[in-house]
Enzyme design. Sequence first.
Site, PDB file in Angstrom:
ATOM      1  N   PRO A 140       0.804  -1.227   0.000  1.00 15.89           N
ATOM      2  CA  PRO A 140       0.000   0.000   0.000  1.00 15.89           C
ATOM      3  C   PRO A 140       0.837   1.277   0.000  1.00 15.89           C
ATOM      4  CG  PRO A 140      -0.826  -1.561   1.633  1.00 15.89           C
ATOM      5  CD  PRO A 140       0.479  -2.096   1.143  1.00 15.89           C
ATOM      6  N   GLU A 176       0.821  -7.893   8.833  1.00 14.13           N
ATOM      7  CA  GLU A 176       0.924  -6.456   9.059  1.00 14.13           C
ATOM      8  C   GLU A 176       1.849  -5.760   8.068  1.00 14.13           C
ATOM      9  OE1 GLU A 176       0.232  -2.761  10.733  1.00 14.13           O
ATOM     10  OE2 GLU A 176      -0.807  -4.660  11.029  1.00 14.13           O
ATOM     11  N   ARG A 184      -0.872  -8.095 -21.286  1.00 15.71           N
ATOM     12  CA  ARG A 184      -1.681  -7.764 -22.453  1.00 15.71           C
ATOM     13  C   ARG A 184      -0.958  -6.818 -23.413  1.00 15.71           C
ATOM     14  NH1 ARG A 184      -4.492  -3.122 -22.488  1.00 15.71           N
ATOM     15  NH2 ARG A 184      -6.260  -4.042 -23.579  1.00 15.71           N
ATOM     16  N   ASP A 198      -5.872   2.287 -25.926  1.00 16.68           N
ATOM     17  CA  ASP A 198      -6.527   2.161 -24.625  1.00 16.68           C
ATOM     18  C   ASP A 198      -6.562   3.495 -23.899  1.00 16.68           C
ATOM     19  OD1 ASP A 198      -7.095  -0.517 -24.740  1.00 16.68           O
ATOM     20  OD2 ASP A 198      -5.229  -1.134 -23.778  1.00 16.68           O
TER      21      ASP A 198
END
Length: 249
Positions: free
Chosen positions: A89, A116, A154, A169
């Site tokens: 994160p 954690e 991809r 895209d």
Amino acid sequence: MRIDVLTLFPAMFDGVFSSSILGKAREKGIVELNTVNFRDYANNKHNTVDDYPYGGGGGMVLKAEPIFAAVEALTEPLASKPRIVLMCPQGETFAQRKAEELSGEEHLIFICGHYEGYDERIREHLVTDELSIGDYVLTGGELPAMVVIDSVVRLLPGVLGNETSAVTDSFSTGLLEYPHYTRPEQFRDWKVPDILLSGHHANIEKWRKQQALRRTLEKRPDLLENYPLTKEEKRWLEELRREMEQPEL
């Protein structure tokens, strides 16, 4: 390309790696996808990979030894050094430009954590990249790794049926993608824009560029801050802004 994923839950990747675009890319030999359970590299009889944090606090922390040992086992036979990506994160927010950058590598290793957090020495002395897929916390790094891997694979040559698909895209050009339509020409009371039926390729291309600008201005105006607009695009953008500022009758 070769991709190795260090995870405590290899079975989570079975369906993802064998289905749809990733499965076809694997079958074609374009990408080699492997999972490694780093618990197999634990250096104690109980095969523990986590421990309590020094200094106290809640949760458990992934130990450095099994992660280092697993990565070293994957890299020691190789001449080239892979990119080692920590899913975390705290990492750089993943974006299309990063997918394009990683798609140029021959070997990627993803580390999926649980608990954690990681022993800081993993972050400082092993990984080359830290990535996050958004400002929220999941139970582990497996789902984010799947997202990144799908986005990267991809882009490899031969993976998509139409090689221009990835080029146009959203985010690849710096703008959101223009609207798409297919048959039937009219569905209920909604008709395909006449310009797309005209066969005039230059006008269609101009319409698509204008629509991409419109969509970006409406949904993600922040993307326009660093987008290198041409003189024509600047004029279109000003016209769109004036149009959007007009009060509805």
